[in-house]
Design an enzyme around this catalytic site. Structure first.
Site, PDB file in Angstrom:
ATOM      1  N   CYS A   1      -7.022   3.279 -19.830  1.00 61.61           N
ATOM      2  CA  CYS A   1      -8.079   2.344 -20.204  1.00 61.61           C
ATOM      3  C   CYS A   1      -7.452   1.284 -21.099  1.00 61.61           C
ATOM      4  CB  CYS A   1      -9.177   3.052 -20.986  1.00 61.61           C
ATOM      5  SG  CYS A   1      -9.887   4.448 -20.098  1.00 61.61           S
TER       6      CYS A   1
ATOM      7  N   LYS B   1      -3.042  -4.229  -0.114  1.00 61.79           N
ATOM      8  CA  LYS B   1      -3.069  -3.025  -0.955  1.00 61.79           C
ATOM      9  C   LYS B   1      -3.932  -1.940  -0.332  1.00 61.79           C
ATOM     10  CE  LYS B   1      -2.164  -0.634  -4.671  1.00 61.79           C
ATOM     11  NZ  LYS B   1      -0.824   0.008  -4.652  1.00 61.79           N
TER      12      LYS B   1
HETATM   13  O1  M6R Z   1      -4.841   3.774  -0.528  1.00 59.67           O
HETATM   14  P1  M6R Z   1      -4.032   4.698   0.331  1.00 59.67           P
HETATM   15  O2  M6R Z   1      -3.208   5.645  -0.467  1.00 59.67           O
HETATM   16  O3  M6R Z   1      -4.866   5.416   1.345  1.00 59.67           O
HETATM   17  O4  M6R Z   1      -3.041   3.745   1.121  1.00 59.67           O
HETATM   18  C1  M6R Z   1      -2.224   4.249   2.120  1.00 59.67           C
HETATM   19  C2  M6R Z   1      -1.149   3.264   2.514  1.00 59.67           C
HETATM   20  O5  M6R Z   1      -1.713   2.085   3.014  1.00 59.67           O
HETATM   21  C3  M6R Z   1      -0.250   2.917   1.328  1.00 59.67           C
HETATM   22  O6  M6R Z   1       0.300   4.067   0.758  1.00 59.67           O
HETATM   23  C4  M6R Z   1       0.902   1.990   1.754  1.00 59.67           C
HETATM   24  O7  M6R Z   1       1.757   2.679   2.595  1.00 59.67           O
HETATM   25  C5  M6R Z   1       1.620   1.485   0.513  1.00 59.67           C
HETATM   26  N1  M6R Z   1       1.537   0.063   0.458  1.00 59.67           N
HETATM   27  C6  M6R Z   1       3.041   1.867   0.440  1.00 59.67           C
HETATM   28  O8  M6R Z   1       3.658   1.355  -0.688  1.00 59.67           O
END
Ligand code: M6R
Length: 630
Positions: free
Chosen positions: A2, A625
């Site tokens: 936080c 993201k």
């Molecule tokens: O939010 P999530 O953990 O479900 O996302 C899964 C993938 O899209 C995510 O881990 C992606 O592979 C990353 N950008 C890797 O750094």
């Protein structure tokens, strides 16, 4: 994680063009074309600057001589909060929350107060012994689900017992010695002209301006007003008043150095780092501390994620199916081995987009674990829906309170890593693996498949993980040099065995994601079954050579690559040595968590290779993201 902030002073005259934070509550005009920011405005502005640390609720407490203590708080982002226009406020504290205990409601937002509303407290961190303290405070009235709320009530108790001018300071000192866990606290009291702050395990920095003092989790909160700062140390308790600052350690008044911050505003938003990714890599000791806080009982050899399964469910459990994408999938692969070894249950990992429940399985004897940082990944949600439709019990491991996945599964464990802004997942991978490890221990213990004596070394490894990661971060220069020396190569191969395999896969993903270089990860033994044909002096091999990951055998494969001219970089358990490695990066001893620590080297390697190439590290091309389409 936080964000907390506070200000004590007479307010700030703004230059032409500068604006106070709280548009509705700007104070009197300064008389020379600018405006005037009151205490509430300054605290509000500080919260906006700290919103990267959490944004699911926010609040302030202001104290004025005539107005007394005024508290305002609500769920949602900082801009949802209307800070009351308290004209005589002489000091104030504020908080922007990333929930760990209790959902993001108005009641759970900080500040929290005592029974009569005289004392207000904001807190970053986790009070691990809050349940025991709450039991002790059974005659107090609690209004939230948070661990924090015990603090104002404990201060209230202390103040009832302590009298005299040093009241709030003495009370906070007495209370902080009773708190277990990590915390940074700011406390204020009606009728008191001080802010009392304390830190242990969570950051807290003071800012010094003429006739004013700031306090915050991070200098970002107040950098536009002052660059003269004092970083408090663990165990420090400080009293901030109009006269200045007194810092106490072990009850003694101490001198803490004041230094000048030289970062520019843009870098300051990233805590002085050029990119969020590097900042988030460096946050891992803190985020891991939050992940494990209050969840490990090393003596008893057990872990508690505050999840209860229906009676008999774990005893009859036949299979754990993990569904996830990208980095979360690799965290799942790490965990699958742990579920088999520690929980005594067959575990499989599926790429979420490929997942089907599978014929011949028993839904009522299967636990489907969705691992997702965002809780919003469409492929993972699709897999959860297919598992639910098949009648399996579903479980989410996520960073995001209130995310879609939490509403669709039977149970959730939060990884408590705090917001992650860089597209490349870093600190959340570490916290996912740590959370899944605790889940594996908890299931193993409840099933009777894991003896306390066998669980203990695993839990000790988790307990020591933040410190081990810090040691790797302190060795960043060695990785930077390796990145500079080998970063222009044609391709990169990442190898490991056992728990080193998911880390090799993750290391390769990180590098390709942000550097746009070709990188591949695979089990070291597979090198000779094909990829060796690609190995040349222009293809460095990065290897996970930690204890328990069959390092000697992996090293044999690395040597095969070196024979073909490939340079080799190894993450090696401390105390071990492979003399032929071109670069050897030591990994502190944390048992089965060692590959996770090695991963921090690989994150730094990817970062520095990409940075040397000037890539768009926080927002790599073509990536998002959170991927909300299938
Ligand atoms: O939010 P999530 O953990 O479900 O996302 C899964 C993938 O899209 C995510 O881990 C992606 O592979 C990353 N950008 C890797 O750094």
């Amino acid at each position: 994680m936080c964000g907390i902030t506070g200000y004590i002073g007479d307010g700030i005259a703004l230059d032409d063009g500068e604006s106070a934070a709280n548009d509705g509550a700007t104070g009197d005009a300064a008389g020379d074309g600018g405006g005037f920011a009151r205490v509430g405005d300054i605290v509000h502005e500080g919260l906006r600057n700290l919103e990267y640390r959490g944004y699911d609720s926010a609040g302030v407490a202001l104290v004025g001589e005539a107005s007394g203590l005024t508290v305002a708080k609500r769920s949602g982002e900082v801009d949802n909060l209307t800070v009351p226009d308290v004209a005589d406020a002489a000091l104030g504290i504020g908080h922007t929350r990333w929930s760990t205990h209790g959902p993001p409601t108005d009641e759970n937002a900080h500040p929290h107060t005592d029974c009569v509303g005289d004392i207000a407290v904001v807190h970053n961190g986790i009070v691990e012994n809050h349940e025991a303290l709450k039991t002790e405070l059974s005659d107090h009235e609690f209004t939230s689900d948070t661990d924090t709320e015990v603090i104002p009530h404990l201060i209230e108790e202390e103040l009832a017992a302590v009298s005299g001018a040093g009241g709030l300071l003495d009370a906070v000192r007495a209370v902080e010695s009773r708190l277990e866990g990590s915390y940074a606290i700011c406390a204020v009291r009606d009728g008191d002209d001080r802010i009392v702050v304390a830190r242990r395990g969570s950051p807290l920095v003071l800012g010094h301006d003429e006739d004013a003092t700031f306090v915050a989790s991070d200098v970002t909160a107040f950098l536009e007003h002052t660059r003269d700062v004092t970083y408090l140390e663990d165990g420090d308790v400080a009293s901030l008043s109009a006269e200045g600052v007194e810092v106490y350690a072990d009850g003694e008044l101490v001198d803490r150095e004041t230094e000048t911050v030289t970062w520019e505003a843009d870098a300051a938003e990233k805590g002085g780092y050029e990119h969020y990714m590097r900042k988030e890599i460096h946050e891992q000791p803190e985020s891991l501390r939050q992940t494990i806080a209050g969840r490990l009982d090393v003596d008893a050899g057990d872990a508690d994620l505050d999840v209860s399964f229906p009676p008999g469910f774990l005893a009859d459990l036949e299979e754990i199916q993990i569904v996830a994408c990208g980095t979360s999938n690799y965290a799942g692969r790490y965990a699958a081995r742990l579920f088999e070894d520690l929980s005594g249950v067959r575990a499989t990992v599926e790429t979420a987009s490929e997942y089907e429940f599978g014929a011949g399985r028993s839904p009522d004897r299967t636990l489907v674990v969705a691992v997702t940082q965002s809780g919003e990944t469409a492929d993972t949600l699709g897999a959860v829906r297919r598992a639910n439709a098949a009648g399996a019990r579903t479980f989410a491991v996520t960073n995001t309170l209130g995310s879609t996945v939490t509403r669709e599964v039977d149970d959730t464990a939060f990884i408590r890593a705090g917001p992650e802004i860089g597209v490349a997942a870093t600190k959340t991978f570490a916290s996912q693996v740590a959370t899944l490890t605790m889940l594996a221990v908890a299931i193993g213990r409840e099933r009777g498949a894991l003896a306390a004596a066998d669980a203990r070394p695993v839990l000790e490894g988790l307990r020591d993980l933040p410190g081990a990661v810090q040691q790797v971060l302190d060795n960043e220069d060695a990785v930077r040099e390796a990145a500079t020396e080998y970063g222009d190569s044609g391709a990169f191969f990442f190898v490991g065995r056992q728990l080193g395999v998911p880390v090799a896969l993750e290391g390769a993903l990180k590098l390709k994601e942000i550097s746009y270089d070709h990188a591949e990860g695979f089990p070291a033994g597979e090198l000779k079954h094909g990829p060796l044909a690609l190995v040349t002096p222009d293809t460095p091999v990065l290897a996970v050579l930690t204890d328990g990951a069959r390092a000697d055998e992996t090293m044999n494969n690395v040597t095969e690559a070196q024979t073909r001219g490939a340079p080799a970089i190894g993450c090696v358990s401390a105390g071990e040595e492979y003399a032929t490695l071109d670069v050897s990066l030591p990994v502190p001893d944390v048992g089965i968590a060692e590959p996770l620590v090695a991963n921090v080297y690989l994150q730094l390697f990817a970062y520095h290779v990409a940075n040397d190439k000037g890539r768009s590290i926080d927002k790599p091309r073509n990536l998002a993201k959170s991927v909300t389409v299938e």
